[in-house]
Write a protein that holds these residues in place. Sequence first.
Motif, PDB file in Angstrom:
ATOM      1  N   GLU A   1      40.742   8.178   3.378  1.00 48.57           N
ATOM      2  CA  GLU A   1      41.628   9.337   3.402  1.00 48.57           C
ATOM      3  C   GLU A   1      41.874   9.918   2.022  1.00 48.57           C
ATOM      4  OE1 GLU A   1      44.207   5.702   2.859  1.00 48.57           O
ATOM      5  OE2 GLU A   1      42.398   6.269   4.006  1.00 48.57           O
ATOM      6  N   VAL A   2      41.498   9.198   0.987  1.00 52.61           N
ATOM      7  CA  VAL A   2      41.640   9.693  -0.384  1.00 52.61           C
ATOM      8  C   VAL A   2      40.267   9.697  -1.044  1.00 52.61           C
ATOM      9  CG1 VAL A   2      44.005   8.849  -0.612  1.00 52.61           C
ATOM     10  CG2 VAL A   2      42.099   7.368  -1.289  1.00 52.61           C
TER      11      VAL A   2
ATOM     12  N   TYR B   1      34.359   0.868  -2.773  1.00 53.79           N
ATOM     13  CA  TYR B   1      35.127   2.077  -3.050  1.00 53.79           C
ATOM     14  C   TYR B   1      36.591   1.762  -3.334  1.00 53.79           C
ATOM     15  CZ  TYR B   1      31.078   4.655  -1.346  1.00 53.79           C
ATOM     16  OH  TYR B   1      29.817   5.169  -1.190  1.00 53.79           O
ATOM     17  N   VAL B   2      37.123   2.406  -4.378  1.00 51.56           N
ATOM     18  CA  VAL B   2      38.542   2.280  -4.732  1.00 51.56           C
ATOM     19  C   VAL B   2      39.093   3.686  -4.959  1.00 51.56           C
ATOM     20  CG1 VAL B   2      38.267   0.000  -5.776  1.00 51.56           C
ATOM     21  CG2 VAL B   2      37.979   2.032  -7.187  1.00 51.56           C
ATOM     22  N   GLY B   3      40.413   3.810  -4.859  1.00 57.83           N
ATOM     23  CA  GLY B   3      41.058   5.110  -5.026  1.00 57.83           C
ATOM     24  C   GLY B   3      40.794   5.698  -6.404  1.00 57.83           C
ATOM     25  N   ALA B   4      40.454   6.990  -6.434  1.00 56.25           N
ATOM     26  CA  ALA B   4      40.128   7.640  -7.703  1.00 56.25           C
ATOM     27  C   ALA B   4      41.364   7.926  -8.534  1.00 56.25           C
ATOM     28  CB  ALA B   4      39.369   8.943  -7.434  1.00 56.25           C
ATOM     29  N   ALA B   5      42.510   8.182  -7.892  1.00 55.67           N
ATOM     30  CA  ALA B   5      43.718   8.590  -8.625  1.00 55.67           C
ATOM     31  C   ALA B   5      44.174   7.517  -9.603  1.00 55.67           C
ATOM     32  CB  ALA B   5      44.835   8.920  -7.638  1.00 55.67           C
ATOM     33  N   GLN B   6      44.246   6.260  -9.140  1.00 54.86           N
ATOM     34  CA  GLN B   6      44.722   5.201 -10.028  1.00 54.86           C
ATOM     35  C   GLN B   6      43.701   4.863 -11.116  1.00 54.86           C
ATOM     36  OE1 GLN B   6      44.362   4.867  -6.689  1.00 54.86           O
ATOM     37  NE2 GLN B   6      43.514   2.875  -6.113  1.00 54.86           N
TER      38      GLN B   6
END
Length: 239
Positions: free
Chosen positions: A15-16, A89-94
């Motif tokens: 979702e992100v 895959y990991v969240g791009a924002a953090q």
Amino acid sequence: MGFLPEYGEKVAGYEVRVLNEREARAAAAILFVGAFIGLTNGVMLQTAVFSKYFVSFFTLDFLIRMLNPRYAPSLMLGRFFVQNQVPEYVGAAQKRFAWGLGFIIAVPMFYYLVIAFEPNPLKVLVCLICMFLLFFEAAFSICLGCKIFNFVMKEKATHCPGGVCEVHIKENVQKFNPIQKIILIVTVVAMLYGTYSYFVDLKDRTIFVKKMKELFLSDETLEQMQYEKDAAEFENDDF
């Protein structure tokens, strides 16, 4: 797509926007090796030539990471080595937040090592902190900047490396039994004592070693060591 598209990649099922953690870990390992070579050159050979080039590359690399990680040189090098592995895959924002902290660390290093060369123990400490962060990401997939993200940002991070942002229960294989705990504690104590003994017994031939001894030893011990050194030099003098 331009040079500054939306940050991160859009992957089905997430979702992100996300990034490939395997590339990030490989890039962290590559940068750690560069930082280690620069530090050892400075301590052992008393030269900062390699460090100047490396810090310049490091600063530019993290600037590009903040703008668009697709074109960051170290991440592309990391991709080359892990291109046949299944992406994690990991969240791009953090990750962007963590790399922003890395860039903040890189700017003063670039100024004091490249523009206005003024090395001192404090700047070496900044370099060691940088190496510490790179090592933790490369070896253990622990992104300390990502953890800080959750403390300062209203919207909490999701899809962190190893799934640490999601609530989960540890499996038995992740837990320590009493014997393992004792071995772990003994190992840590032995490592700390070994580090202490190493710097105490090391000949203070460089400024770095002298400063490390000042950190590890009391004033009385340093005075006693200096007294013994002066006495030994006096005895060896030829009259």
